[in-house]
Design an enzyme around this catalytic site. Structure first.
Site, PDB file in Angstrom:
ATOM      1  N   ASP A 161       0.929  -1.010   0.093  1.00 28.80           N
ATOM      2  CA  ASP A 161      -0.359   0.096  -0.177  1.00 28.80           C
ATOM      3  C   ASP A 161       0.909   1.328  -0.132  1.00 28.80           C
ATOM      4  O   ASP A 161       1.748   1.713   1.119  1.00 28.80           O
ATOM      5  CB  ASP A 161      -0.851   0.252   1.099  1.00 28.80           C
ATOM      6  CG  ASP A 161      -1.947   1.075   1.306  1.00 28.80           C
ATOM      7  OD1 ASP A 161      -1.742   2.391   1.118  1.00 28.80           O
ATOM      8  OD2 ASP A 161      -3.031   0.532   1.626  1.00 28.80           O
ATOM      9  N   ASN A 162       1.160   1.749  -0.880  1.00 27.37           N
ATOM     10  CA  ASN A 162       1.866   2.927  -1.193  1.00 27.37           C
ATOM     11  C   ASN A 162       0.697   4.440  -1.474  1.00 27.37           C
ATOM     12  O   ASN A 162       0.183   4.475  -2.319  1.00 27.37           O
ATOM     13  CB  ASN A 162       2.839   2.954  -2.433  1.00 27.37           C
ATOM     14  CG  ASN A 162       3.990   1.319  -2.748  1.00 27.37           C
ATOM     15  OD1 ASN A 162       4.161   1.478  -1.162  1.00 27.37           O
ATOM     16  ND2 ASN A 162       4.262   0.728  -3.499  1.00 27.37           N
ATOM     17  N   GLU A 163       0.993   5.067  -0.424  1.00 28.98           N
ATOM     18  CA  GLU A 163       0.491   6.610  -0.685  1.00 28.98           C
ATOM     19  C   GLU A 163       0.898   7.794  -0.086  1.00 28.98           C
ATOM     20  O   GLU A 163       2.319   6.997   0.938  1.00 28.98           O
ATOM     21  CB  GLU A 163      -0.595   5.994  -0.192  1.00 28.98           C
ATOM     22  CG  GLU A 163      -0.916   5.092   1.533  1.00 28.98           C
ATOM     23  CD  GLU A 163      -2.845   4.977   1.274  1.00 28.98           C
ATOM     24  OE1 GLU A 163      -3.318   6.343   1.740  1.00 28.98           O
ATOM     25  OE2 GLU A 163      -2.785   3.622   2.164  1.00 28.98           O
ATOM     26  N   GLY A 164       0.961   8.395   0.119  1.00 32.32           N
ATOM     27  CA  GLY A 164       1.607   9.652   0.604  1.00 32.32           C
ATOM     28  C   GLY A 164       2.630  10.326   0.119  1.00 32.32           C
ATOM     29  O   GLY A 164       2.695   9.736  -0.661  1.00 32.32           O
TER      30      GLY A 164
END
Length: 544
Positions: A161-164
């Site tokens: 989960d890659n975010e920000g």
């Protein structure tokens, strides 16, 4: 004489004939590619559903007790870096892997879910804290960190989960991809596959440039990417005026499908439309989203499920199973996001069932062969079910011992926790229903376990309980060497007095974690209180 003697084939007729033949060839080719594309999509496996579970938020979600097919497969989240040691994996930065096993009983609960035929996927990253590749810059240590999680939980599938801010970190993206490729090669050599999904934020206009680059980086480093899961939630200003959450989600998926076609083509992987849909997933945030005014309704869930079925979407998830219920009457402002309820009136309906729809696939069917509770064999006699104190994490249940709420025991190779005061109640009594039993099954005794050594609190750590004294909420006492804390004010009610759901005890036994903390504090206080050998005087040194 020829049958067509005297007739000539005009240029007009020739053009029509060639056009017809070309059309037939194109139709045939298109049909063949469609068949190939459909076959490739089927080769990716049946579409599957699994809801995310926040593994560390309180109250803990009992994912190990699935109530339907829609809740038996879970994506546990999130593994992130330790704030002090970047290459050390933790659950939500709050628990090391060992601490999660000890304080959350996570390993045992995972085993219990698998006993019942459930599957577990672990997610790395999330919106808060640092994903491992972002904080750990040592390639060897990063691979070791990922490997420790995969091997500990015997995973067949993981979710990144890659975010920000971390999504824009190109160096981290490369480190992550290199580690994933190496780990897949290692697992393959060991005869175990490792499927990798990439989860990314999305807008109605599709993936961001950083999101596209994240996919490209994985493909460039030869990661066998199972698919790209997009978070159809929290659109904010990217959602146009009047655009519903369902319409925004469909637009986001449609545009992402187009973008991924370009990305895969650029990587030399010419996949067809159906295959590409099967390599995509959607994860809405059910009910009230983080953005005010954005509510993903039950109707939207039905619509998204129908769209997924129409397109052949490969995966469906949701954030989160912790929230899949109507908020209670004591939670008045449902526009404020809750970790424990959806913020919409679900009327007895679950988002999980609606979003799963007709999906029959499983994310992790090959991970663990389901076994019956007490895998030593319930039908094989008492000897096969015998408990050994040397290989049991908690004391063996004894019918002569009084157990208070929160006490853990082992019985017939399974661990149980007391829900309230109990004496003589067999933990695995097959006649007593779950609601009436004072015991809750946690999960099986795991291979290689040893007794959990709890530190003993020194005498006097807390005052001995006094029947004539009035106690206030939060006060702690000792009784028979066991520490308790007051749940509410009381006088004359013994901590070990019989209690039930109808007449609950005002006392709660301290958890194992609280006992350890108290023991550490007591040890530190004792150490600080000891006089120094030099009498507390500082030694003088020569000035230079």
């Amino acid at each position: 004489m020829s049958r067509f003697d005297g007739r000539r084939l005009s240029w007009t007729r020739l053009t029509v004939l060639v056009g017809a033949l070309t059309a037939l060839v194109l139709v045939g080719t298109s049909s063949w590619h469609s068949v190939q594309d459909s076959q490739a999509a089927e080769a990716n496996g049946d579409a599957w559903y699994a809801g995310y579970v926040d593994a560390t938020v309180t109250p803990l979600h009992a994912f190990e007790q699935p109530t339907s097919k829609a809740t038996r497969d879970v994506v546990l989240s999130f593994i992130v870096s330790d704030p002090q040691q970047g290459c050390r994996p933790t659950w939500g930065s709050a628990y090391s892997l060992d601490a999660a096993a000890d304080e959350l009983d996570l390993d045992r609960r995972i085993a219990r879910l698998r006993q019942q035929g459930g599957s577990v996927v672990v997610s790395f990253g999330g919106a808060v804290n640092s994903e491992l590749a972002t904080a750990c810059t040592d390639a060897a240590e990063l691979l070791k960190a990922y490997r420790s999680v995969v091997e500990r939980y015997d995973l067949r599938m993981i979710d990144l989960d890659n975010e920000g801010a971390g999504l824009a970190d190109r160096a981290a993206a490369s480190r992550r991809a290199v580690a994933m490729h190496a780990l897949q090669v290692e697992r393959a050599k060991a005869g175990k596959d490792l499927r990798v999904w990439l989860t990314l934020p999305v807008a109605p206009s599709g993936l961001s440039e950083d999101g596209r680059r994240a996919v490209e980086t994985m493909l460039d480093h030869d990661v066998d990417l199972s698919g790209v899961n997009v978070m159809t939630m929290d659109y904010g200003a990217s959602r146009t005026t009047g655009q519903s959450m369902l319409d925004a989600s469909i637009a986001a998926l449609t545009e992402t499908h187009r973008q991924l076609g370009q990305v895969y083509a650029g990587a030399g992987q010419d996949v067809g439309s159906s295959t590409l849909w099967r390599r995509m997933g959607a994860t809405p945030m059910i009910g009230q989203n983080d953005v005010p005014g954005e509510v993903f309704s039950l109707a939207a869930a039905r619509g998204l499920s129908a769209f997924a079925d129409q397109k052949g979407l490969g995966r469906m998830s949701m954030w989160s199973l912790n929230r899949d219920r109507t908020c209670g009457a004591n939670y008045p402002d449902v526009t404020v996001v809750s970790n424990s309820c959806s913020g919409v009136d679900q009327g007895g309906t679950s988002f999980a069932k609606l979003l799963r729809g007709d999906m029959t696939g499983r994310p992790d069917t090959s991970a663990v062969t389901p076994v019956v509770p007490g895998s030593a064999g319930r039908g094989q006699g008492e000897e096969a079910r015998a408990d050994d104190p040397a290989t049991s994490p908690y004391p063996i249940w004894d019918e002569e011992t009084t157990y208070v709420e929160g006490t853990r025991v082992v019985w017939h190779r399974n661990a149980y926790v007391a829900k309230w005061w109990t004496l003589g109640d067999v933990p695995d009594d097959p006649v007593v229903d779950t609601a009436s039993s004072p015991w809750q099954l946690v999960g099986p005794v795991l291979e290689g376990e040893k007794p959990v050594a709890l530190p003993k609190l020194p005498r006097g750590t807390y005052p001995t309980w006094d029947q004539d004294r009035s106690y206030r909420k939060g006060e702690r006492v000792m009784m028979g060497g066991t520490p308790f804390t007051a749940k509410w004010a009381s006088t004359g009610v013994s901590p070990d007095a019989q209690a039930s759901r109808e007449q609950p005890s005002p006392w709660r036994r301290l958890t194992d974690a609280e006992i350890r903390t108290a023991a550490q504090a007591a040890a530190k206080a004792t150490k600080d209180a000891k006089p120094r050998k030099d009498g507390g005087k500082k030694k003088r040194t020569n000035d230079r």
